[in-house]
Design an enzyme around this catalytic site. Sequence first.
Site, mmCIF file in Angstrom:
data_model
loop_
_atom_site.group_PDB
_atom_site.id
_atom_site.type_symbol
_atom_site.label_atom_id
_atom_site.label_comp_id
_atom_site.label_asym_id
_atom_site.label_seq_id
_atom_site.Cartn_x
_atom_site.Cartn_y
_atom_site.Cartn_z
ATOM 1 N N HIS A 98 0.852 -1.186 0.000
ATOM 2 C CA HIS A 98 0.000 0.000 0.000
ATOM 3 C C HIS A 98 0.891 1.240 0.000
ATOM 4 C CE1 HIS A 98 -2.152 3.036 2.714
ATOM 5 N NE2 HIS A 98 -2.834 3.049 1.590
ATOM 6 N N HIS B 281 1.416 12.242 -1.215
ATOM 7 C CA HIS B 281 0.525 11.693 -0.198
ATOM 8 C C HIS B 281 -0.518 12.738 0.163
ATOM 9 C CE1 HIS B 281 0.517 8.621 3.345
ATOM 10 N NE2 HIS B 281 -0.633 8.741 2.777
#
Length: 289
Positions: A39, A82
């Site tokens: 992930h 992110h």
Amino acid sequence: MLLNILISFLFWGFAAAQCNGNTALCSRKYSNVSFIGSHDSAFVGILPTDNQLLSVTDQLNGGIRFLQAQTHLKDGALELCHTSCIEKDAGTLISYLTTVKTWMDANPNEVLTLLLTNGDSADVSLFGTAMTTSGLSTYAYTPSGQLAMSDWPTLQELITAGTRLVMFLDYGANTATVPYILNEFAYFFETAYDVTDKTFPSCALDRPSGSSGSGLMMIVNHFLDLDILGILIPDELAASTTNAATGTGSIGAQASLCYSTWGRVPNFVLVDFFELGDVFTAQDTLNGL
Ligand SMILES: *[C@@H]1O[C@H](CO)[C@@H](O)[C@H](O)[C@H]1NC(C)=O
């Protein structure tokens, strides 16, 4: 005599060709193989915004064959950021894809899956350009049309055809523009992400909303977040338990729950800090190996 032994040895060497490290996987359809995935594979480091401790190349060398990564737009270019590029910018998508291409060049019997998220709804042609610029598009698999689960080729067929990269995008895929970038939710459902209960008590479908899940492959989000006053960060301290093969909250335990919910095991299980715990034992168990 010696020659015979030599010949049979060579023959055995060929006959025992492996697919993703195991002969038994060669004849399995892609849709019937379970893969552990990293992930947020590009967010490497020790900060709270990082999900992995080892680089993408080390993830692949370590056995990961499913990479998930988050993209965002920065000055018109796709970067691995992110949530936002201010929070964490792990470089350009082209550089990431080039890393993957280099690894695939050196590992010809490996089938890889790439799942990108498209956080800023960038046009799919930008992803296509990054794929061709990096050279990774040369390995991409293009199905003849929308495939049912039973229509997928075997790992050996993908390897033999040289189309060992299967690629998905969560939003904005358009196979009329880029034929090998497949729409994730036409092929998969996912369980909820950002789970903060370390027992992982559910295997319910979260996305695509309203779907029954039937006919779709299964992605299980098995990474644990720690809720710190409303801010979620990856729970690294719990990773060896979360990523264990068996026991409460383990990959094996949630996969069993999935089996009882869906009558089949997950195709993909996404984890953080993949090298902590025992993810490849869990993967072998899911594959019946
Ligand atoms: C593969 O097929 C077997 C036998 O039908 C099934 O038990 C298993 O859950 C399948 N695995 C996946 C990932 O679909």
